[in-house]
Design a protein around this motif. Structure first.
Motif, PDB file in Angstrom:
ATOM      1  N   UNK A   1     -59.227  45.032  38.877  1.00  0.00           N
ATOM      2  CA  UNK A   1     -59.166  43.720  39.512  1.00  0.00           C
ATOM      3  C   UNK A   1     -58.901  43.876  41.008  1.00  0.00           C
ATOM      4  N   UNK A   2     -57.948  44.725  41.364  1.00  0.00           N
ATOM      5  CA  UNK A   2     -57.634  44.955  42.776  1.00  0.00           C
ATOM      6  C   UNK A   2     -58.806  45.585  43.522  1.00  0.00           C
ATOM      7  N   UNK A   3     -59.652  46.329  42.792  1.00  0.00           N
ATOM      8  CA  UNK A   3     -60.853  46.918  43.396  1.00  0.00           C
ATOM      9  C   UNK A   3     -62.026  45.928  43.408  1.00  0.00           C
ATOM     10  N   UNK A   4     -61.754  44.683  42.975  1.00  0.00           N
ATOM     11  CA  UNK A   4     -62.751  43.612  42.928  1.00  0.00           C
ATOM     12  C   UNK A   4     -63.872  43.911  41.942  1.00  0.00           C
ATOM     13  N   UNK A   5     -63.550  44.693  40.912  1.00  0.00           N
ATOM     14  CA  UNK A   5     -64.483  44.928  39.801  1.00  0.00           C
ATOM     15  C   UNK A   5     -64.124  43.931  38.705  1.00  0.00           C
ATOM     16  N   UNK A   6     -64.396  42.665  38.963  1.00  0.00           N
ATOM     17  CA  UNK A   6     -63.862  41.602  38.129  1.00  0.00           C
ATOM     18  C   UNK A   6     -64.458  41.587  36.720  1.00  0.00           C
ATOM     19  N   UNK A   7     -65.745  41.855  36.587  1.00  0.00           N
ATOM     20  CA  UNK A   7     -66.349  41.860  35.260  1.00  0.00           C
ATOM     21  C   UNK A   7     -65.770  42.987  34.409  1.00  0.00           C
ATOM     22  N   UNK A   8     -65.615  44.167  34.995  1.00  0.00           N
ATOM     23  CA  UNK A   8     -65.027  45.291  34.257  1.00  0.00           C
ATOM     24  C   UNK A   8     -63.583  44.999  33.895  1.00  0.00           C
ATOM     25  N   UNK A   9     -62.846  44.402  34.833  1.00  0.00           N
ATOM     26  CA  UNK A   9     -61.447  44.060  34.575  1.00  0.00           C
ATOM     27  C   UNK A   9     -61.332  43.058  33.439  1.00  0.00           C
ATOM     28  N   UNK A  10     -62.201  42.043  33.455  1.00  0.00           N
ATOM     29  CA  UNK A  10     -62.205  41.016  32.407  1.00  0.00           C
ATOM     30  C   UNK A  10     -62.470  41.644  31.041  1.00  0.00           C
ATOM     31  N   UNK A  11     -63.433  42.548  30.995  1.00  0.00           N
ATOM     32  CA  UNK A  11     -63.794  43.195  29.733  1.00  0.00           C
ATOM     33  C   UNK A  11     -62.665  44.107  29.228  1.00  0.00           C
ATOM     34  N   UNK A  12     -62.085  44.884  30.138  1.00  0.00           N
ATOM     35  CA  UNK A  12     -61.001  45.779  29.739  1.00  0.00           C
ATOM     36  C   UNK A  12     -59.791  44.998  29.240  1.00  0.00           C
ATOM     37  N   UNK A  13     -59.466  43.902  29.921  1.00  0.00           N
ATOM     38  CA  UNK A  13     -58.336  43.086  29.490  1.00  0.00           C
ATOM     39  C   UNK A  13     -58.601  42.468  28.121  1.00  0.00           C
ATOM     40  N   UNK A  14     -59.865  42.160  27.844  1.00  0.00           N
ATOM     41  CA  UNK A  14     -60.203  41.579  26.546  1.00  0.00           C
ATOM     42  C   UNK A  14     -59.918  42.503  25.386  1.00  0.00           C
ATOM     43  N   UNK A  15     -59.966  43.803  25.635  1.00  0.00           N
ATOM     44  CA  UNK A  15     -59.691  44.756  24.559  1.00  0.00           C
ATOM     45  C   UNK A  15     -58.217  44.808  24.192  1.00  0.00           C
ATOM     46  N   UNK A  16     -57.369  44.111  24.961  1.00  0.00           N
ATOM     47  CA  UNK A  16     -55.920  44.131  24.705  1.00  0.00           C
ATOM     48  C   UNK A  16     -55.430  42.848  24.043  1.00  0.00           C
ATOM     49  N   UNK A  17     -56.323  41.902  23.808  1.00  0.00           N
ATOM     50  CA  UNK A  17     -55.897  40.607  23.266  1.00  0.00           C
ATOM     51  C   UNK A  17     -55.344  40.720  21.855  1.00  0.00           C
ATOM     52  N   UNK A  18     -55.727  41.765  21.136  1.00  0.00           N
ATOM     53  CA  UNK A  18     -55.245  41.922  19.758  1.00  0.00           C
ATOM     54  C   UNK A  18     -53.843  42.502  19.691  1.00  0.00           C
ATOM     55  N   UNK A  19     -53.307  42.943  20.824  1.00  0.00           N
ATOM     56  CA  UNK A  19     -51.969  43.527  20.847  1.00  0.00           C
ATOM     57  C   UNK A  19     -50.961  42.484  21.345  1.00  0.00           C
TER      58      UNK A  19
END
Length: 224
Positions: free
Chosen positions: A192-210
């Motif tokens: 996110x800080x590197x402005x890779x917002x799509x990648x950040x959004x996708x990576x964060x989505x993999x943590x929703x089950x925790x």
């Protein structure tokens, strides 16, 4: 002004290294630059430096002892370059003296001698991060004082380097140990800080089950 490599993904010694859970050690009351746990920090916080409440006499004595020990270790490693504990202790002294570049160079040498030592690799990565964060602090201070377009561009480059170094380290540590779920959040925040917002959004989505990481992941996805 710090001399950065033109490529923010560069990781050599001449170039320019926060999220809770990225490391398992450190005092939570300290800032990341002071050895505390990684966590989100603001540029304003980075510029604050907590000075230990010690008398000048105590500080001078401590610095004298540390200087003597540093010189002893430097001499020892010249004659015995296979002393693993010596490398780690000297690197720790460099870090405590706010000299992460020296720690980085020393640990890079140690890593060539002990390529399988996880502690050496871990501390080398920490030194990389500390060096990048140190430069980010320096450039932030400079940009606030100068308030010029050139300083602002240098600040953007330094901020990008700090994000890229975190991405590099998170990826490397996850590759070595995929079970460190907290690193996945740290990686998403760095992206996110590197402005890779799509990648950040996708990576964060993999943590929703925790359950432990879901609130932070939802918040990060909202920011993205």
């Amino acid at each position: 002004m710090p001399n950065h490599d033109a490529n923010p993904n560069s990781n050599d010694d001449g170039g320019p290294s926060s999220t809770e859970g990225l490391v398992d050690s450190g005092n939570e009351q300290l800032s990341p630059m002071d050895g505390g746990r990684w966590r989100p920090v603001s540029p304003e916080e980075l510029l604050r430096k907590n000075v230990p409440d010690q008398s000048n006499e105590d500080q001078q004595e401590r610095q004298k002892v540390q200087l003597e020990r540093r010189q002893e270790l430097q001499h020892k490693l010249k004659t015995n370059p296979t002393d693993l504990d010596g490398f780690l202790e000297l690197a720790a002294i460099y870090r405590e003296e706010q000299r992460p570049l020296e720690a980085k160079r020393l640990l890079k040498q140690a890593l060539q001698i002990f390529p399988e030592e996880e502690e050496v690799r871990f501390q080398y990565e920490e030194a990389i991060l500390a060096r990048s964060l140190q430069q980010f602090r320096e450039v932030t201070d400079l940009a606030e004082r100068l308030d010029t377009p050139e300083a602002d561009r240098e600040l953007d480059r330094s901020r990008s380097d700090w994000a890229c170094r975190r991405i590099d380290v998170c990826r490397a540590r996850l590759e070595r140990d995929p079970s460190q779920v907290g690193l996945r959040l740290a990686l998403a925040e760095a992206k996110f800080d590197a402005e890779l917002f799509e990648d950040s959004f996708e990576d964060a989505g993999s943590l929703l089950e925790f359950d432990e990481w879901s609130p932070s992941a939802h918040f990060l996805r909202a920011r993205c």
